[in-house]
Design an enzyme around this catalytic site. Structure first.
Site, PDB file in Angstrom:
ATOM      1  N   GLY A  31      12.220   5.878  -2.306  1.00 21.70           N
ATOM      2  CA  GLY A  31      11.801   4.507  -1.930  1.00 21.70           C
ATOM      3  C   GLY A  31      10.220   4.577  -1.411  1.00 21.70           C
ATOM      4  O   GLY A  31       9.465   3.947  -2.067  1.00 21.70           O
ATOM      5  N   HIS A  32       9.858   5.618  -0.760  1.00 21.04           N
ATOM      6  CA  HIS A  32       8.608   5.669  -0.188  1.00 21.04           C
ATOM      7  C   HIS A  32       7.714   6.134  -1.493  1.00 21.04           C
ATOM      8  O   HIS A  32       6.658   5.599  -1.881  1.00 21.04           O
ATOM      9  CB  HIS A  32       8.303   6.706   0.656  1.00 21.04           C
TER      10      HIS A  32
ATOM     11  N   GLN B 148       8.938  -7.624   7.944  1.00 21.09           N
ATOM     12  CA  GLN B 148       7.839  -6.804   8.543  1.00 21.09           C
ATOM     13  C   GLN B 148       6.868  -7.068   7.312  1.00 21.09           C
ATOM     14  O   GLN B 148       5.719  -7.551   7.645  1.00 21.09           O
ATOM     15  CB  GLN B 148       8.075  -5.329   8.237  1.00 21.09           C
TER      16      GLN B 148
ATOM     17  N   GLN C 265       6.193   1.218  18.232  1.00 20.25           N
ATOM     18  CA  GLN C 265       7.141   0.300  17.514  1.00 20.25           C
ATOM     19  C   GLN C 265       8.709   0.778  17.960  1.00 20.25           C
ATOM     20  O   GLN C 265       9.486  -0.314  17.384  1.00 20.25           O
ATOM     21  CB  GLN C 265       6.948   0.056  16.090  1.00 20.25           C
TER      22      GLN C 265
ATOM     23  N   MET D 200       6.382   6.246   7.903  1.00 23.12           N
ATOM     24  CA  MET D 200       6.876   7.122   9.269  1.00 23.12           C
ATOM     25  C   MET D 200       7.292   8.437   8.757  1.00 23.12           C
ATOM     26  O   MET D 200       7.928   9.320   9.295  1.00 23.12           O
ATOM     27  CB  MET D 200       7.656   6.396  10.169  1.00 23.12           C
TER      28      MET D 200
ATOM     29  N   ARG E 146      16.739   6.627   7.926  1.00 21.17           N
ATOM     30  CA  ARG E 146      17.417   6.665   8.880  1.00 21.17           C
ATOM     31  C   ARG E 146      18.967   6.997   8.312  1.00 21.17           C
ATOM     32  O   ARG E 146      19.997   7.031   8.816  1.00 21.17           O
ATOM     33  CB  ARG E 146      17.701   5.544   9.613  1.00 21.17           C
TER      34      ARG E 146
ATOM     35  N   GLY F  50       7.371  -1.964   1.444  1.00 20.24           N
ATOM     36  CA  GLY F  50       8.516  -2.309   0.865  1.00 20.24           C
ATOM     37  C   GLY F  50       9.157  -3.496   1.027  1.00 20.24           C
ATOM     38  O   GLY F  50       9.308  -3.729   2.240  1.00 20.24           O
TER      39      GLY F  50
ATOM     40  N   LYS G 141      12.379  -3.594   1.348  1.00 22.35           N
ATOM     41  CA  LYS G 141      13.411  -3.061   2.136  1.00 22.35           C
ATOM     42  C   LYS G 141      13.137  -3.785   3.587  1.00 22.35           C
ATOM     43  O   LYS G 141      14.036  -3.902   4.233  1.00 22.35           O
ATOM     44  CB  LYS G 141      13.347  -1.648   2.455  1.00 22.35           C
ATOM     45  N   ASP G 142      11.973  -3.615   4.013  1.00 24.55           N
ATOM     46  CA  ASP G 142      11.742  -4.082   5.517  1.00 24.55           C
ATOM     47  C   ASP G 142      10.800  -5.634   5.311  1.00 24.55           C
ATOM     48  O   ASP G 142       9.672  -5.796   5.390  1.00 24.55           O
ATOM     49  CB  ASP G 142      10.688  -3.045   6.137  1.00 24.55           C
TER      50      ASP G 142
HETATM   51  P1  AMP Z   1       9.132   3.871   6.997  1.00 27.04           P
HETATM   52  O1  AMP Z   1       8.647   5.064   6.622  1.00 27.04           O
HETATM   53  O2  AMP Z   1      10.532   3.618   6.974  1.00 27.04           O
HETATM   54  O3  AMP Z   1       8.345   2.923   7.913  1.00 27.04           O
HETATM   55  O4  AMP Z   1       8.842   2.754   5.666  1.00 27.04           O
HETATM   56  C1  AMP Z   1       7.524   2.898   4.932  1.00 27.04           C
HETATM   57  C2  AMP Z   1       7.388   2.032   3.860  1.00 27.04           C
HETATM   58  O5  AMP Z   1       8.101   2.276   2.842  1.00 27.04           O
HETATM   59  C3  AMP Z   1       7.544   0.495   4.275  1.00 27.04           C
HETATM   60  O6  AMP Z   1       6.653  -0.190   3.653  1.00 27.04           O
HETATM   61  C4  AMP Z   1       9.310   0.285   3.713  1.00 27.04           C
HETATM   62  O7  AMP Z   1       9.447  -0.912   3.574  1.00 27.04           O
HETATM   63  C5  AMP Z   1       9.247   0.924   2.397  1.00 27.04           C
HETATM   64  N1  AMP Z   1      10.428   1.789   2.243  1.00 27.04           N
HETATM   65  C6  AMP Z   1      11.346   2.267   2.881  1.00 27.04           C
HETATM   66  N2  AMP Z   1      12.480   2.251   2.076  1.00 27.04           N
HETATM   67  C7  AMP Z   1      12.345   1.698   1.088  1.00 27.04           C
HETATM   68  C8  AMP Z   1      13.334   1.591  -0.221  1.00 27.04           C
HETATM   69  N3  AMP Z   1      14.516   1.916  -0.225  1.00 27.04           N
HETATM   70  N4  AMP Z   1      12.593   0.908  -1.158  1.00 27.04           N
HETATM   71  C9  AMP Z   1      11.608   0.576  -1.048  1.00 27.04           C
HETATM   72  N5  AMP Z   1      10.895   0.644  -0.076  1.00 27.04           N
HETATM   73  C10 AMP Z   1      10.913   1.150   0.849  1.00 27.04           C
END
Ligand code: AMP
Length: 286
Positions: free
Chosen positions: A35-36, A159, A60, A29, A193, A153, A155-156
């Site tokens: 992380g990304h 999901q 979502q 997103m 966030r 990740g 992290k989720d």
């Molecule tokens: P998001 O942009 O929050 O929807 O996350 C996109 C992808 O990045 C998802 O697969 C998340 O699980 C992953 N992600 C977000 N934060 C982290 C993190 N700290 N470590 C690993 N993967 C992450």
């Protein structure tokens, strides 16, 4: 290359497929952080071509959530992607993905609905419909990009488990590659966030990782009873924290655990002021 239109992505994918190239997809997103970046790097090293999607997916978000104020930083995201060798940044508008109107209504959109057993717990309990929105958009992205590999990740984690189930149940020809959680040195899991947190809030946010690390240490010291393990958590909480859940669940099917084992994930969600943060840890890994 930044692309906003589905048809343009399709043309590129056709070209790559005709050359027999492998394609990796990293759905995000945006508001990209390290992380990304770890997911993107994994895709770039594993696949011939990498597509990163950047889309704040309206379906979502539940009513009253942070859809409007979710950070949008496309210029910086584009730079990060270019620096690590991404081939396509796919950043569609909501209209491009869902058409005019109808966006929030399942009267007018075909949804992919994961099984109730997987969504009636953890984040799915307070975010009703969230995982329908996730599965629907990820399915659309799979159909548009037709990746060989898709990177998500841990992290989720809920999901990730739900998406694996979806791919398996619907025979989608893609391999899901799980990627470990990237944390700040403090232990705080990186998240878009986190931008909502002040420096003070960030200190309070350390409760999540401290609770998880402490539970894992107690588990490794021989405590297996989940109730006893939960009790070790409360000393990290104060009146600035509003605990939504702290639960022990199976890594494959999210079944609740009473006795922890190597296949157990500890999940936590808590709010600091109005910011909702999630984290988790696997008791099985070192
Ligand atoms: P998001 O942009 O929050 O929807 O996350 C996109 C992808 O990045 C998802 O697969 C998340 O699980 C992953 N992600 C977000 N934060 C982290 C993190 N700290 N470590 C690993 N993967 C992450």
């Amino acid at each position: 290359m930044l692309i906003h239109k589905i048809e343009e992505v399709r043309n590129k994918i056709r070209e790559w497929k005709s050359q027999g190239l492998t394609i990796g997809l990293v759905p995000t997103m945006g508001a990209l952080h390290d992380g990304h970046k770890s997911l993107i790097k994994k895709s770039v090293s594993k696949c011939d071509k990498t597509v990163v999607s950047i889309f704040v997916n309206p379906i979502q978000f539940c009513p009253g959530e942070d859809l409007d104020k979710y950070p949008r930083t496309l210029d910086a995201d584009e730079k990060l992607c270019n620096d690590v060798g991404v081939d396509i940044i796919f950043a569609p508008s909501p209209k491009e993905m869902y058409g005019e109107g109808h966006i929030m209504s399942n009267d007018f959109l075909t949804y992919v609905t994961p099984p109730f057993f997987y969504v009636n717990k953890l984040c799915g309990k307070s975010r009703v419909g969230h995982f329908d929105g996730v599965c629907t958009v990820v399915n659309k992205l799979f159909n548009i990009v037709q990746p060989d590999f898709a990177f998500f990740g841990e992290k989720d984690r809920q999901q990730l488990i739900i998406l694996k189930k979806m791919v398996n149940d619907l025979n989608i020809p893609v391999e899901i590659i799980p990627c470990p959680i990237v944390r700040e040195e403090s232990g705080l899991a990186l998240s878009s966030r986190n931008k909502y947190l002040s420096e003070e809030d960030k200190k309070e946010a350390l409760a999540l990782s401290k609770i998880l690390f402490n539970i894992k240490a107690c588990y490794k010291n021989g405590i297996k009873d989940c109730k006893a393990l939960t009790e070790t958590a409360y000393s990290y909480l104060n009146s600035n924290h509003s605990l939504e859940y702290l639960e022990f669940r199976d890594a494959n099917d999210l079944e609740e655990k009473n006795i922890a084992d190597e296949n157990t994930i500890v999940f936590i969600a808590l709010k600091i002021k109005n910011v909702r943060l999630i984290d988790n840890i696997s008791l099985g890994e070192l």
